[in-house]
Structure formats: structure tokens, C-alpha cells
Design a protein around this motif. Structure first.
Motif, PDB file in Angstrom:
ATOM      1  N   UNK A 177       0.799  -1.216   0.000  1.00 54.78           N
ATOM      2  CA  UNK A 177       0.000   0.000   0.000  1.00 54.78           C
ATOM      3  C   UNK A 177       0.843   1.283   0.000  1.00 54.78           C
TER       4      UNK A 177
ATOM      5  N   UNK B 148     -19.867   3.577   7.220  1.00 53.61           N
ATOM      6  CA  UNK B 148     -19.727   3.361   5.783  1.00 53.61           C
ATOM      7  C   UNK B 148     -20.602   4.316   4.989  1.00 53.61           C
ATOM      8  N   UNK B 174     -11.836   2.840  15.506  1.00 54.77           N
ATOM      9  CA  UNK B 174     -12.770   2.232  14.552  1.00 54.77           C
ATOM     10  C   UNK B 174     -14.145   2.261  15.200  1.00 54.77           C
ATOM     11  N   UNK B 177     -16.651  -1.064  14.280  1.00 62.45           N
ATOM     12  CA  UNK B 177     -16.235  -2.363  13.764  1.00 62.45           C
ATOM     13  C   UNK B 177     -16.862  -3.479  14.603  1.00 62.45           C
ATOM     14  N   UNK B 178     -17.151  -4.578  13.933  1.00 59.73           N
ATOM     15  CA  UNK B 178     -17.793  -5.720  14.581  1.00 59.73           C
ATOM     16  C   UNK B 178     -16.895  -6.295  15.682  1.00 59.73           C
ATOM     17  N   UNK B 192     -10.984 -16.329  14.462  1.00 58.47           N
ATOM     18  CA  UNK B 192     -11.198 -14.964  13.967  1.00 58.47           C
ATOM     19  C   UNK B 192     -12.088 -14.195  14.943  1.00 58.47           C
ATOM     20  N   UNK B 195     -10.032 -12.952  17.801  1.00 60.45           N
ATOM     21  CA  UNK B 195      -9.130 -11.876  17.399  1.00 60.45           C
ATOM     22  C   UNK B 195      -9.908 -10.570  17.223  1.00 60.45           C
ATOM     23  N   UNK B 196     -11.073 -10.664  16.617  1.00 58.99           N
ATOM     24  CA  UNK B 196     -11.893  -9.467  16.444  1.00 58.99           C
ATOM     25  C   UNK B 196     -12.251  -8.861  17.798  1.00 58.99           C
ATOM     26  N   UNK B 199      -9.267  -7.189  19.456  1.00 63.02           N
ATOM     27  CA  UNK B 199      -8.968  -5.914  18.802  1.00 63.02           C
ATOM     28  C   UNK B 199      -9.933  -4.820  19.245  1.00 63.02           C
TER      29      UNK B 199
ATOM     30  N   UNK C  19      -1.136 -11.267  11.044  1.00 65.88           N
ATOM     31  CA  UNK C  19      -2.584 -11.069  10.901  1.00 65.88           C
ATOM     32  C   UNK C  19      -2.949  -9.617  11.204  1.00 65.88           C
ATOM     33  N   UNK C  20      -2.311  -9.045  12.209  1.00 56.82           N
ATOM     34  CA  UNK C  20      -2.584  -7.637  12.526  1.00 56.82           C
ATOM     35  C   UNK C  20      -2.032  -6.705  11.454  1.00 56.82           C
ATOM     36  N   UNK C  21      -0.888  -7.061  10.906  1.00 54.34           N
ATOM     37  CA  UNK C  21      -0.309  -6.277   9.812  1.00 54.34           C
ATOM     38  C   UNK C  21      -1.271  -6.243   8.623  1.00 54.34           C
ATOM     39  N   UNK C  23      -4.528  -6.870   8.668  1.00 57.26           N
ATOM     40  CA  UNK C  23      -5.731  -6.142   9.081  1.00 57.26           C
ATOM     41  C   UNK C  23      -5.526  -4.637   8.933  1.00 57.26           C
ATOM     42  N   UNK C  24      -4.377  -4.164   9.400  1.00 56.21           N
ATOM     43  CA  UNK C  24      -4.133  -2.715   9.378  1.00 56.21           C
ATOM     44  C   UNK C  24      -3.947  -2.204   7.956  1.00 56.21           C
ATOM     45  N   UNK C  27      -7.396  -2.014   6.522  1.00 57.69           N
ATOM     46  CA  UNK C  27      -8.208  -0.984   7.183  1.00 57.69           C
ATOM     47  C   UNK C  27      -7.788   0.402   6.697  1.00 57.69           C
ATOM     48  N   UNK C  29      -6.925   1.132   3.752  1.00 62.15           N
ATOM     49  CA  UNK C  29      -7.614   1.353   2.473  1.00 62.15           C
ATOM     50  C   UNK C  29      -9.080   1.725   2.732  1.00 62.15           C
ATOM     51  N   UNK C  30      -9.677   1.069   3.707  1.00 62.06           N
ATOM     52  CA  UNK C  30     -11.059   1.402   4.065  1.00 62.06           C
ATOM     53  C   UNK C  30     -11.146   2.874   4.507  1.00 62.06           C
ATOM     54  N   UNK C 312     -13.297  -3.780   3.992  1.00 65.79           N
ATOM     55  CA  UNK C 312     -14.030  -3.462   5.212  1.00 65.79           C
ATOM     56  C   UNK C 312     -14.327  -4.707   6.036  1.00 65.79           C
ATOM     57  N   UNK C 314     -14.221  -7.459   8.504  1.00 68.75           N
ATOM     58  CA  UNK C 314     -13.342  -7.772   9.637  1.00 68.75           C
ATOM     59  C   UNK C 314     -12.822  -9.203   9.585  1.00 68.75           C
ATOM     60  N   UNK C 317     -10.035  -9.302   6.571  1.00 67.94           N
ATOM     61  CA  UNK C 317      -8.798  -8.633   7.004  1.00 67.94           C
ATOM     62  C   UNK C 317      -7.997  -9.513   7.949  1.00 67.94           C
ATOM     63  N   UNK C 318      -8.714 -10.343   8.707  1.00 70.36           N
ATOM     64  CA  UNK C 318      -8.018 -11.184   9.694  1.00 70.36           C
ATOM     65  C   UNK C 318      -7.862 -12.632   9.260  1.00 70.36           C
TER      66      UNK C 318
END
Lengths: 195, 250, 462
Positions: A177, B148, B174, B177-178, B192, B195-196, B199, C19-21, C23-24, C27, C29-30, C312, C314, C317-318
Motif C-alpha cells: 500500500x 460506511x 474504529x 467495527x464488529x 477470527x 481476534x476481532x 482488537x 494477521x494484525x499487519x 488487518x491494518x 483498514x 484502504x477502508x 471493510x 473484519x 482482514x483477519x
């Protein structure tokens, strides 16, 4: 049955209820389009200049570092100093080492800094807008529209057979990116608004 | 106004009875006649979200029978409300009875703001609060604008609790976010999901929240379960509990 | 189920840092998309219009395709029709063979990924070079794209430096994106200059004018279609739009949704071949007309492939693009894949918390999370849900239909949890307990408290 007949028959049999085409929303005008266009060109990685007339245009282009490189094409009536005559080039592959091309735009779009180049403005080789290292685009202040919806109100196709919106230089963000200017096309894009 | 049928989702009934009680008190405190139909169990959402509409249908039919007679049905759970409001018509077929019930079933915040038209909240909640708005509240019931969509921002829950004296609502990185609960998703996609949730908790902690408030105990149960496992001091509270002792007026 | 999203996702999540990298990065881009969308006051009205134009087009798709074909032919474009991938690939190969093409430069086309064009051509001795930087990276790595707009988003820059070192002979240890992009530019320019044909996808085909639009940021589609004399464009039947003016609506949404840019760098309109060259369009069905014939699947055909729902999501991304069994990952892929072949992608409708962010971010308002829910019901009907889950739901539904049983069972379960909390690990909550605690089990249920409250008795503290 041919593939065409099979597919069209399947679509006819799909039983989709007719849905009328909706109206397009009317965009809100946001300030002076020329000022906004100049800002947008910068935002998309280009350089923008406003010049009062053709003399100032020629002077402005002459001052660009890119214009001092040897292999130059000018398709703009007001910009002298081209060194490569496209009419004398048979094969666009010969343009591989082209340094810079100046091309006239039909219109500019304030919301995104895009300049509409129509096929016939590109001379005999379409590649001229994408193959050089640097690009100089010129558009009249009177030809700046607010947004893409307005732009398509002005564009007539298919008469040119070809046309392209160019918004700033070539770019990519495919590696982590990170924005990098100059992926395959021009590494810089100077846009002059005349008038 | 006619009678309000109190809809207490099954897991709230069993695990978070205090939230049900707070909801009851908030509604009765407004002078409303509130009744809890004792035979209610589960709205069928877990089954429906798992793809078991055959199993969900009889539960939805029971629910319609039990609640059809009320002027309004109110629950402290946006998610279960969205099941009734949005998915009963597709699950049961859009009969008049189902449509009528769907139109009159509300999550607590939207009932207070849209139907009772509460505008003033006098009370106290002197804490730094992270507001966790559940996805179904945001994007199904439209209790608040979603990040959004580009329409004017609004938030019915915030409108209520922000008036509490001493409350400080923290700003999240955020905003919506869910949390990763997602019903059986929490188990099917356990990795997942966790982790969500972690976060989300980290975002609240970073923002300085002392407590996570919400209107869906399912999200809060998941976040609380993670926080306690990880030793993060971040208690949960339902909006109804925050409003329980406050004076609400039009 | 051979490919299960939860298993792949678990493996992805296990590398917490990566995974966090991931995700970020997405995000980010979002966030850029949000900023881009916010600059357009009529954003929501544009989404509604785009949704409506697509619905209208799909409702008379055959007529618009015929109009497109007729106008395109009048413009000197050769139009071909293909029922499936095999037919498409044969047509493309035929064109290339006729022109003795040994090197084909391609710009990004998810359709040709779907149809497996590259291996088909390579097996027949044609070198195929993907020229979008991200696509080239995954092609060199021998991987499919992990994202539809940013194919190599899962790769770190150091890994790309290593890959370039191995495959392109660049010095070891490069990791600066600008330097790496410069190396790719040199490498790919040589390919552009030696290719005899270029292949592109189609972002929009315009029925009214018989032309089509290809959008890129890098200019790779333009290099690939202005140097070689032969241009082949592959399009799915759903890519046609009625009028040129409709582009005004879609192009205002597309790049902003994809990357947050106000428009992509190059938006090229093809309405005629190069002078002395050939322009071919291959219109492909490949299961789309089937989707169109089922009302509940139709809307997914509106997708304009911006990738916003991936960014977007979640879960995407993860869990990364490779956790999805369909070649298009994320919410739209979890809809498109199962709509085509539910049994083959049975875990995808469940790879979502149904948060609905995808639906709200979609520029053409595909109701993605509702489609996932519909697909879950289909999976249920077709017994594609794991047996344990199905039986669990049956048992729960049985108890929930009997209030007496529900209340007694609840009381018993809470008693067990208080008396012997360790037992929970052996019950249905075992998976929950891997990473989380259960809520504390109260002595009384709400029903008990309600009776007391209504009778005016004081609350018993538990």
C-alpha cells in the motif's frame, strides 16, 4: 445452437421482471471548478499550472525540467520545441525512449483532476500518452467541468473511436500500500490550464 | 398507550437477568404498562443464522402468537429485535400479523427515542464509557448511522446516555467495527471471532474507556469473556442499567 | 468439506503479528475510501442510482448485449460469445494462434482467473505475462491473487524483494517499494515492447456506443493495448451498461470505493481497433445466466469489483484471501462462489459475522450479508452444515419450543456452572472456552426477578 444463441436464449428465459432505469442524481456544485481542478491535479500526484494565454503556456512548458530532455513530442499548437515528429514514426515501438509528450485535452474534471484526451488528439499513435517518461497536458479554463457526470454530458462517442481520462501520473500501491509514482506510464504529469 | 410486551431474549433471561430488570424498570418508570409473557423462550435467531430455518420457524411462530396482542414489543437487544423485524417476514411469509408485529417490535433505545419520544435524561453515570454499538443495531435497525454510509451522523443510544451527568464517551479509532460475536460465528470461526473481540477491547482500552457499554448483551458477553480471560479490567454494562436510575422525560 | 474457511483462518490468525499487519493494511484502504466518499455530497444518491442502473440492465440484459454487439461490430470490433471457460479459452487461443503470438501481455482480469486462461495458453506454448504489478508479483510467486484489486496485499515488501531477486535477478535485500516498482517497470517494459498481443478485462461495456472502458492506475492496460496490434478483451455478460452517461455514475463510485482515489489514473475508452490492428471482445456467460434466472442470486451480478467489501470485512482482514475456497475472496466471493457451487464452498456463507459492513460499503448496494444469510438457509436445506451443529440446533429448538423444559434446563445448567464450573469444558461451551470465559451464572433468571418485582417484593441479592 451457437454460443450466442444459447446465451441470449438463457437470458430471455431468465424471467427477470422489467425494472425501469433510474434518474441520475444531480451533483452538488462545489466551488470554482478551475480552482478545484488545479487542486485535484496536485492531489492525484500531478503538477498544475494556470497560465493566461498561449505565450505564457509556451514559456511555462519551456521551464519544465522534463521539457529539457531530448526526445520531445508536441501535439499542442501553442507549444513549440518538439523534436520527434510522430508522423515520421511508423511503429509506436520506436517511441520507447520518448522523454516527454505535450497533448491537448478536450476537457478537465474538477472533482478528480482528470483530463479527457480524445483519440484524434493523440496523432497517429495512441501510445503517445502512456509511453513517455513525462506528460504535459493542456486544457482551456473554459473546458473545466465540475464532475464526471458533467463530463459525460460533453463527450461524444464513438466519433473518435478512442479516448482516455488521464488523472495524474501512472501510479501503483501494490507493494504494501505504499504509493509509488511511475509504474508503467508517465512518471510525471504537468497540467496547464489556459485562460 | 396500550400494553408493552417485554421481550427478554433467552440468554439475557438466563445469564443477565439484571439487564432485563433494568429494562422493565426503565419502561415502568415512564408510566408504561409492561407485561412479560412468561412462555417466551428464544426468537429463533441462532437457528436461522445457522441456516436451520426449519428449526427456527416454529419458534418464530410461537413468538408471534405470544406477542401479537401487544401495542409494542420492546427488548434490550438490537440483534434479537432485528430477527423479528427483518427476518420474520421472510421466514414466516409476510402475513399481516407478522408484518404488524415486525413493525411494532423495538430495541430499547429506539423505542425510547422514536416512540416514547424521550428527549431529557436526568441521572448520573460518572465514568469514561466506550460505547459498543452492535452491528445489528447500526446496520439492520439503523439506531445509529454507520461509518460506511455518508449520510448525516446520528445515534439514538448516544443521544440518551450522553445526557447522564459525569459521563465521558470516549472516541474509538474504529467507531463501529464488529466485535466478532456473530452468534454461532463465535464458535464456528472461533479464532477470527476471538481476534476481532480482542482488537475491539484494545481499541476501547486505548481510548481510555473504564467500562464498555452496549445495547446487545451478546456482544458484551463475548467481549467480557475475552477481557476476563486476558485479565483486562474492562467491565461491561447495558444501556438499560445506565438508565435504570435516571429520570427520563419527553 | 475439503476446504474449510475456519481452519485456514485459524492458521492465519495464529501468526498474530502478520494477521494484525494484514488487518491494518486493509483498514487503511477502508479509511481512504471513507475520505474519498465523503468528498461527494451525493454519495448515497449515486449508490442508489448505480444499484438502479444495474437492476435495470440485468432486467433486460439480452437486449443490451445485442445492442452492444451490433454497435461494436459497426465500430470494427469483433465480438465473440463463449458459454464457458473452455469455449472462451479456445476463442482467445485461436485469435492468438492466427497472429502467431508467442508473448501475451495481460492487464488485470478476474474473469480470466476464473476461466483459467493462463494455464490454458501456457500449455499451448504461449508466454503469458500479467502486467499489473500486484498480479505480476503473485504470478512470479506461483500464487493466485489474494485480493481482487491488490493481488499481492498479503506479501511483505521484503518478501517481494526476495522474489524479485530469485525470479528477476535483482540485487538481494531490496525492500523499498519505489525501488522494487522501478525494477518491475524495467522488466515489464521489455515485455510490453516484445508482446504481439494484449489482453484486458472490461470494467464497463456500453450498449449505446458499442465500446468499453478499462480502468487502471499503472497504465499497464494502455501499454498493452497501444503497442501490440492485437487486443483481446474478455468480459462477463454482466459488464454491459446501457448508456455512456451511466459511466458518470459508476466512475464516480468505483475508484473512491476501491482505493479512495477520486478516479483511477487511466480510464480508457475503446471504440475501435488500432489503425491496422484488431480488437476482439469475448462475451462470456460461465454460469452467470443461471444466476440471473434465480431472483435471489441476481443482485450479486451487479458487483463492479471494487474490492471495498474485502477491505471493510473484519473477517477477510483477519483471515487473508487464501482462507476462502473461491478465487474471489471476502464477502462478494463468499456470495458468488456458493451461488455457483454451494457444496464446493459450503463454509463460505458462514465465514462472516453478518455485521453488514460490506452491504453498507458496496457502491452498487449488493445486499451481501443478507445474501450470505439466504445461502446459509440453502446450506441447511441441502444438509451442508456439519452434523454436530445441525443436531445442536435441533436440540435447542426442541427445548425452546417447551417453556417448562427451557426454564428447568436453564436452572440446571446455571446450577452446574456455579457448582462445578470446570465441567463446562466438556459441554457444548468447550470451543467458546478456548479463548473466553463464560458469563457468571446467576441463581435467578429474569423470569424469577420479574415475579418478585411485579409482586413488589424486594430483590434478593445473589
Amino acid at each position: 445452437m451457437t454460443a450466442r444463441e444459447t446465451i441470449l436464449a438463457a437470458l430471455r428465459a431468465s424471467g427477470a421482471e422489467p425494472v425501469p432505469a433510474p434518474p441520475h442524481p444531480v451533483p452538488v456544485k462545489q466551488g470554482d471548478p478551475v480552482a478545484r481542478f488545479l487542486e485535484s491535479v496536485t492531489a492525484v500526484g500531478g503538477q498544475s499550472y494556470r497560465v493566461p494565454d498561449l505565450a505564457a503556456l509556451a514559456a511555462g512548458v519551456a521551464k519544465l525540467p522534463a521539457w529539457s530532455s531530448p526526445r520531445r513530442v508536441s501535439l499542442v499548437a501553442g507549444i513549440p520545441g518538439g523534436t520527434v515528429d510522430l508522423e515520421a514514426v511508423d511503429d509506436p515501438h520506436e517511441l520507447a525512449d520518448l522523454d516527454v509528450a505535450a497533448i491537448p485535452g478536450e476537457l478537465g474534471v474538477a472533482e478528480n483532476g482528470a483530463v479527457w484526451l480524445k483519440g484524434e488528439s493523440l496523432g497517429p499513435h495512441r501510445a503517445v500518452f502512456v509511453i513517455p517518461e513525462h506528460l504535459v497536458l493542456v486544457v482551456n479554463a473554459a473546458d473545466i467541468v465540475n464532475d464526471m457526470q458533467e463530463a459525460y454530458g460533453r463527450i461524444t462517442l464513438p466519433r473518435p473511436g478512442y479516448g482516455v481520462f488521464v488523472s495524474g501520473p501512472s501510479k501503483t500501491a501494490d507493494i504494501e500500500q505504499s504509493l509509488v509514482i511511475g509504474a508503467h506510464g508517465a512518471r510525471s504529469c504537468a497540467v496547464f490550464v489556459v485562460g | 398507550m396500550g400494553k408493552v410486551g417485554l421481550f427478554i431474549p433467552c440468554y439475557v433471561d438466563q445469564f443477565f437477568p439484571r439487564v432485563g430488570l433494568a429494562t422493565l424498570r426503565v419502561l415502568r418508570g415512564l408510566g408504561l404498562e409492561v407485561e412479560y409473557p412468561r412462555d417466551q423462550t428464544c426468537c429463533g435467531q441462532p437457528m436461522y443464522n445457522t441456516g436451520c430455518s426449519r428449526e427456527a420457524r416454529p419458534l418464530a411462530e410461537r413468538f408471534v402468537r405470544l406477542f401479537a396482542g401487544y401495542e409494542a414489543v420492546v427488548a434490550p437487544s438490537a440483534s434479537c429485535v432485528s430477527m423479528v423485524k427483518l427476518h420474520y417476514p421472510e421466514l414466516l411469509g409476510g402475513t399481516d400479523e407478522v408484518r404488524r408485529l415486525a413493525g411494532r417490535t423495538f430495541d430499547l433505545s429506539e423505542y425510547l427515542v422514536d416512540v416514547v419520544k424521550v428527549t431529557r435524561v436526568e441521572g448520573e453515570y460518572a465514568k469514561k464509557v466506550g460505547l459498543h454499538r452492535s452491528c445489528h443495531g447500526i446496520r439492520e435497525l439503523r439506531e445509529s448511522s454507520s461509518s460506511e454510509r455518508m449520510d448525516a451522523p446520528f445515534d439514538k443510544t448516544r443521544q440518551l446516555v450522553s445526557q447522564l451527568r459525569g459521563i465521558e464517551l470516549v472516541e474509538l479509532d474504529r467507531p463501529d467495527e464488529c466485535c466478532g460475536f456473530g452468534g454461532t460465528f463465535a464458535v464456528t470461526e472461533e479464532a477470527v471471532s476471538c481476534m476481532m473481540g480482542r482488537d475491539r477491547i484494545a481499541d476501547h482500552v486505548r481510548a481510555g474507556a473504564e467500562v464498555i457499554a452496549g445495547y446487545d448483551m451478546s456482544c458484551l458477553m463475548h467481549l467480557d469473556g475475552l477481557a476476563r480471560r486476558d485479565g483486562t479490567k474492562l467491565p461491561i454494562v447495558h444501556v438499560a442499567e445506565m438508565l435504570e436510575k435516571a429520570r427520563l422525560s419527553r | 468439506m475439503i476446504h474449510s474457511h475456519p481452519d485456514k483462518a485459524r492458521a492465519f490468525v495464529a501468526d498474530d503479528e502478520r494477521a494484525h499487519w494484514h488487518d491494518k493494511a486493509l483498514w487503511f484502504v477502508r479509511v481512504k475510501r471513507d475520505r474519498g466518499a465523503a468528498t461527494v455530497p451525493e454519495w448515497e444518491a449515486l449508490r442508489t442510482a448505480a444499484e438502479g442502473i444495474k437492476a435495470h440492465t440485468l432486467s433486460r440484459l439480452g437486449a443490451y448485449l445485442e445492442e452492444f454487439e451490433a454497435k461494436a461490430a459497426a465500430n470494427g470490433i469483433q465480438v465473440h460469445w463463449a458459454r464457458d471457460g473452455e469455449e472462451h479459452n479456445r476463442i482467445v487461443h485461436g485469435i492468438l494462434e492466427r497472429h502467431r503470438v508467442s508473448l501475451l501481455v495481460k492487464s488485470k482480469s478476474m474473469l480470466t482467473e476464473e476461466l483459467h486462461l493462463n494455464p490454458y495458453l501456457e500449455a499451448r506454448g504461449i508466454e503469458v505475462v500479467d502486467t499489473d504489478l500486484g498480479e505480476r508479483i503473485v504470478q512470479l510467486a506461483g500464487e493466485p491473487p489474494s485480493h481482487i484489486v491488490m493481488p499481492a496485499i498479503h506479501r511483505k515488501k521484503e518478501e517481494i524483494g526476495e522474489l524479485f531477486h530469485e525470479k528477476l535477478g535483482t540485487p538481494k535485500g531490496l525492500s523499498d517499494p519505489t525501488v522494487l516498482t522501478g525494477k518491475a517497470r524495467v522488466h515489464l517494459r521489455e515485455k510490453f515492447l516484445s508482446a504481439q498481443a494484449g489482453l484486458t478485462g472490461v470494467n464497463f461495456a456500453i450498449a449505446e456506443t458499442g465500446g468499453f472502458v478499462v480502468v487502471t492506475n499503472e497504465g499497464n492496460a494502455d501499454m498493452g493495448t497501444t503497442l501490440p496490434r492485437v487486443h483481446v478483451a474478455s468480459m462477463g455478460i454482466e459488464k454491459v451498461i446501457p448508456r455512456l452517461a451511466d459511466l458518470g455514475v459508476f466512475l464516480r463510485l468505483l475508484a473512491r470505493s476501491a482505493t479512495g482515489q477520486p478516479v483511477s489514473s487511466y480510464t480508457t475508452h475503446f471504440h475501435a481497433p488500432l489503425p491496422g490492428g484488431e480488437l476482439h471482445v469475448v462475451i462470456v456467460d460461465s454460469g452467470r445466466s443461471q444466476m440471473l434466472s434465480e431472483a435471489h442470486r441476481r443482485k450479486a451480478l451487479s458487483c463492479i469489483r471494487c474490492g471495498a467489501c474485502l477491505n471493510t470485512c473484519p473477517v477477510y482482514r483477519r483471515s487473508g484471501g487464501y482462507s476462502y475456497s473461491y478465487l474471489i475472496p471476502g464477502p462478494i466471493g463468499s456470495v458468488l462462489g456458493p451461488h455457483r457451487d454451494l457444496a464446493g464452498h459450503a463454509s463460505l456463507p458462514f465465514a462472516s459475522s453478518l455485521c453488514g459492513s460490506c452491504t453498507d460499503v458496496c457502491p452498487v448496494k449488493v445486499d451481501l450479508h443478507h445474501q450470505l444469510l439466504v445461502l446459509r438457509q440453502e446450506a441447511g436445506e441441502e444438509k451442508l452444515i456439519p452434523l454436530g451443529k445441525r443436531l445442536g440446533m435441533k436440540a435447542a429448538a426442541f427445548a425452546m419450543a417447551r417453556p417448562g423444559l427451557f426454564r428447568a434446563g436453564g436452572r440446571f445448567a446455571r446450577w452446574v456452572l456455579r457448582a462445578a464450573p470446570g465441567l463446562a469444558r466438556f459441554g457444548p461451551a468447550a470451543v467458546w472456552l478456548r479463548g473466553r470465559e463464560l458469563p457468571e451464572a446467576p441463581r435467578e433468571s429474569f423470569a424469577d426477578l420479574y415475579d418478585r418485582e411485579t409482586a413488589g417484593k424486594p430483590e434478593e441479592r445473589s
